[in-house]
Scaffold this active site. Structure first.
Site, PDB file in Angstrom:
ATOM      1  N   ARG A 148       0.516  -1.290   0.477  1.00 19.29           N
ATOM      2  CA  ARG A 148       0.026   0.009  -0.048  1.00 19.29           C
ATOM      3  C   ARG A 148       0.579   1.019   0.676  1.00 19.29           C
ATOM      4  O   ARG A 148       0.222   1.832  -0.325  1.00 19.29           O
ATOM      5  CB  ARG A 148      -1.211  -0.021   1.469  1.00 19.29           C
ATOM      6  N   GLU A 153       7.024 -10.346  15.165  1.00 17.10           N
ATOM      7  CA  GLU A 153       6.379 -10.648  16.047  1.00 17.10           C
ATOM      8  C   GLU A 153       6.235 -12.357  16.540  1.00 17.10           C
ATOM      9  O   GLU A 153       6.724 -12.708  17.462  1.00 17.10           O
ATOM     10  CB  GLU A 153       4.704 -10.975  16.426  1.00 17.10           C
TER      11      GLU A 153
END
Length: 172
Positions: A58, A95
């Protein structure tokens, strides 16, 4: 114009417990996109980049029209294996695991001033990795510009203190 009214919140996407901020309604509204480009253009005016670097994917959507508006070149930073020719890459922590970003090795020759653009600043890992990649490829990192920032995730703290970081919409 209140750009936040063009952001849709979608609970439990892409997984339970996540509140996804969807920019698609903003992208569909020409007046809102003109305003996004105006505000991002003001950030360009502040840092005077030679090139815009957009983060997959994006960042391409907002970075390319910004580059065109400002008569600047655009350089994509992509996931591994997506760019032809010689590349420079950087691994960064997620993560659960790691990921990698790449840029063509000759994309930033001549030490250009670079503004990194993306749609979202969350934890800051991808943006920080892109900043490191810009420097490794020979660019002078002069700033970051985001459409949305999710402030509780602390992404701004992952970015270098010495460069400008601006967001058009902030969610506290």
């Amino acid at each position: 114009m209140d750009l936040q009214t063009y952001i849709r919140s979608i609970p439990d996407f892409p997984k339970p417990g996540i509140l996804f901020r969807d920019i698609n309604p903003l992208l569909r509204n020409p007046a809102a996109m003109v305003e996004v480009m105006r505000r991002l253009g003001a950030i360009c005016d502040a840092v005077q980049p030679d090139l815009i670097v957009g983060i997959e994917s994006r960042g391409f959507i907002v970075g390319t029209p910004l580059a065109l508006q400002r008569s600047l070149g655009f350089v994509p930073v992509r996931k591994p294996g997506k760019l032809p020719g010689a590349v420079i890459g950087v691994d960064y922590a997620l993560e659960y695991g790691t990921d990698r970003l790449e840029i063509q090795s000759d994309a930033l020759t001549g030490n250009p001033r670079v503004l990194v653009v993306d749609d979202l600043l969350a934890t800051g890992g991808t943006a920080a990795a892109t900043g490191s990649l810009v420097r490794a490829a020979g660019g002078e990192l002069v700033g970051f510009a985001f459409v949305i920032e999710l402030e509780p995730l602390g992404g701004r703290s992952a970015l270098p203190d010495e460069v400008l970081a601006e967001s058009l919409i902030r969610y506290p």
